[in-house]
Design an enzyme around this catalytic site. Sequence first.
Site, short mmCIF file in Angstrom:
data_model
loop_
_atom_site.label_atom_id
_atom_site.label_comp_id
_atom_site.label_asym_id
_atom_site.label_seq_id
_atom_site.Cartn_x
_atom_site.Cartn_y
_atom_site.Cartn_z
N HIS A 205 4.97 7.25 49.66
CA HIS A 205 4.01 6.48 48.87
C HIS A 205 2.75 7.23 48.49
CE1 HIS A 205 2.42 5.75 52.96
NE2 HIS A 205 1.25 5.60 52.37
C1 UD1 Z 1 -2.98 2.26 50.57
C2 UD1 Z 1 -3.93 3.29 51.11
C3 UD1 Z 1 -3.14 4.44 51.75
C4 UD1 Z 1 -2.16 3.90 52.77
C5 UD1 Z 1 -1.30 2.83 52.16
C6 UD1 Z 1 -0.47 2.21 53.23
C7 UD1 Z 1 -6.02 3.57 49.91
C8 UD1 Z 1 -6.77 4.41 48.99
N1 UD1 Z 1 -4.75 3.87 50.06
O1 UD1 Z 1 -2.22 2.84 49.52
O2 UD1 Z 1 -4.03 5.32 52.40
O3 UD1 Z 1 -1.36 4.97 53.23
O4 UD1 Z 1 -2.11 1.80 51.60
O5 UD1 Z 1 0.60 1.48 52.76
O6 UD1 Z 1 -6.57 2.67 50.50
N2 UD1 Z 1 0.87 -3.27 45.75
C9 UD1 Z 1 1.71 -4.35 45.75
N3 UD1 Z 1 1.62 -5.24 46.77
C10 UD1 Z 1 0.73 -5.14 47.79
C11 UD1 Z 1 -0.13 -4.03 47.77
C12 UD1 Z 1 -0.05 -3.10 46.76
O7 UD1 Z 1 2.54 -4.50 44.85
O8 UD1 Z 1 0.71 -6.00 48.68
C13 UD1 Z 1 0.99 -2.25 44.68
C14 UD1 Z 1 0.07 -2.51 43.48
O9 UD1 Z 1 0.73 -2.13 42.34
C15 UD1 Z 1 -1.06 -1.53 43.75
C16 UD1 Z 1 -0.36 -0.37 44.42
O10 UD1 Z 1 0.67 -0.97 45.19
O11 UD1 Z 1 -1.71 -1.15 42.58
C17 UD1 Z 1 -1.26 0.47 45.30
O12 UD1 Z 1 -1.92 -0.34 46.28
P1 UD1 Z 1 -3.28 0.17 46.97
O13 UD1 Z 1 -3.72 -0.79 48.00
O14 UD1 Z 1 -4.27 0.55 45.93
O15 UD1 Z 1 -2.89 1.54 47.62
P2 UD1 Z 1 -1.58 1.97 48.40
O16 UD1 Z 1 -0.82 2.92 47.57
O17 UD1 Z 1 -0.89 0.77 48.92
N1 UDP Z 2 6.05 0.27 58.17
C1 UDP Z 2 6.69 -0.98 58.15
N2 UDP Z 2 7.63 -1.22 57.19
C2 UDP Z 2 8.01 -0.29 56.28
C3 UDP Z 2 7.36 0.98 56.32
C4 UDP Z 2 6.38 1.21 57.27
O1 UDP Z 2 6.39 -1.84 58.98
O2 UDP Z 2 8.88 -0.58 55.45
C5 UDP Z 2 4.99 0.49 59.18
C6 UDP Z 2 5.13 1.75 60.01
O3 UDP Z 2 5.94 1.52 61.15
C7 UDP Z 2 3.67 2.00 60.41
C8 UDP Z 2 2.89 1.55 59.19
O4 UDP Z 2 3.78 0.68 58.47
O5 UDP Z 2 3.32 1.19 61.53
C9 UDP Z 2 2.53 2.74 58.35
O6 UDP Z 2 2.04 2.32 57.13
P1 UDP Z 2 2.12 3.18 55.80
O7 UDP Z 2 3.18 4.22 55.89
O8 UDP Z 2 2.18 2.21 54.69
O9 UDP Z 2 0.65 3.82 55.76
P2 UDP Z 2 0.00 5.18 56.33
O10 UDP Z 2 0.25 5.23 57.78
O11 UDP Z 2 0.60 6.31 55.56
O12 UDP Z 2 -1.43 5.05 55.98
#
Ligand code: UD1
Ligand code: UDP
Length: 362
Positions: A205
């Site tokens: 991601h």
């Molecule tokens: C965010 C964090 C990242 C973390 C990740 C964990 C920031 C800058 N990034 O990234 O560090 O590793 O979360 O998962 O804070 N969206 C949905 N449903 C949701 C949430 C998001 O569809 O419930 C989609 C939307 O299109 C959104 C995109 O995901 O625009 C990105 O979401 P965002 O919260 O901006 O950042 P992540 O890529 O999720």
């Molecule tokens: N995770 C989850 N379901 C998934 C993928 C990840 O529950 O389908 C959990 C994973 O075990 C960990 C957390 O989400 O506890 C990590 O989140 P993510 O990879 O989104 O973010 P990051 O750690 O890179 O910020």
Amino acid sequence: MSPSVVHVTGARPNFPKAAPVISALAAGGIRQKIVHTGQHYDDRMSAVFFEQLSLPKPDINLGVGSGTHAHQTASIMMHLEDLLVAERPDLVVVYGDVNSTVAASLTAAKLCIPLAHVEAGLRSFDNTMPEEVNRLVTDRLSDLLLATSPDAVAHLGREGTPAHRIHLVGNPMIDTLLRHLDATAPSRVSEHVRLPERFAVATLHRPGNIDDAVELDKIVRAITEVAEMLPLVLPVHPRSRVHLERTGLLDHPHVHPLEPLGYLEFISLVRGSELVITDSGGVQEETTVLGIPCLTLRPNTERPVTITHGTNRLTKTAQLAEDVRVQLSKGRPSTWPVPPLWDGRAGERIGSVIGAFLGHTG
Ligand code: UD1
Ligand code: UDP
């Protein structure tokens, strides 16, 4: 009256970090409120964690949703400011490195409310990662810096953070993992999802991997080569789905795309796999403790302890298939080291540090 703490959470990786801290502070009799910023809002990215990890329901959901970095950060700040002015807590606690973390840190600091950062001091030294910017700002503003590993403590020291503010407490995400081992046997996920007998898991991601179409096409070619060696199960992060659909990867016969899994199902999936390919921060840590080989598809990691004390290795797109081949020939390790203090008691240690900071004797 006992002191009061506001926890600010908002995105998937925050929840397994916050759960043990909230539980330790509750046991110590500290008054707490849980704020959910609404950064993640799909049930599979948020609600499922509250149910599965027995987290108390958030007291307030700011409902900010998705947006550009500035929009999301500013929106959290505006909503949170009203709440913190009304609540005037003795401490705000933030987790990890997401936009909710930095937004809450800035808001608390401007209101002169003390701030604690759980997972302080991690550094990738790569400011093109939004998370690195969030970490730098949050650490600079924090009064209590709660570190998961000695390298994080060293970074903070080098940056001039006074030693009395830094506490090596271990990793609360690992508390959650160890607490749920019984509920995450490999069989759990296969009751819900049909899986191949042997498989690898991949999660992707990071914007650096997903957002650039040319880079993503190269990654997809490498992952397809892996899937031809070993079926690949791919729980797809919502930000990645559209991009991956365009590449056709999700239609490949040996790729099994899934919606984001609940925490218990995801850990169960990882435990049943031969290896994991990821760009997630948390997954590097969880595989380290589970002894599952992990190939991290990134040029760097802010979690080097997962390489020196764990099963993690950095890999590159051009090297991925070969690294998988080598790893499969070695098999899963029978013993492996685990970083110091990743022992399931970080939440308790954080509770003690916070209690002492607030002058609360319990
Ligand atoms: C965010 C964090 C990242 C973390 C990740 C964990 C920031 C800058 N990034 O990234 O560090 O590793 O979360 O998962 O804070 N969206 C949905 N449903 C949701 C949430 C998001 O569809 O419930 C989609 C939307 O299109 C959104 C995109 O995901 O625009 C990105 O979401 P965002 O919260 O901006 O950042 P992540 O890529 O999720
Ligand atoms: N995770 C989850 N379901 C998934 C993928 C990840 O529950 O389908 C959990 C994973 O075990 C960990 C957390 O989400 O506890 C990590 O989140 P993510 O990879 O989104 O973010 P990051 O750690 O890179 O910020």
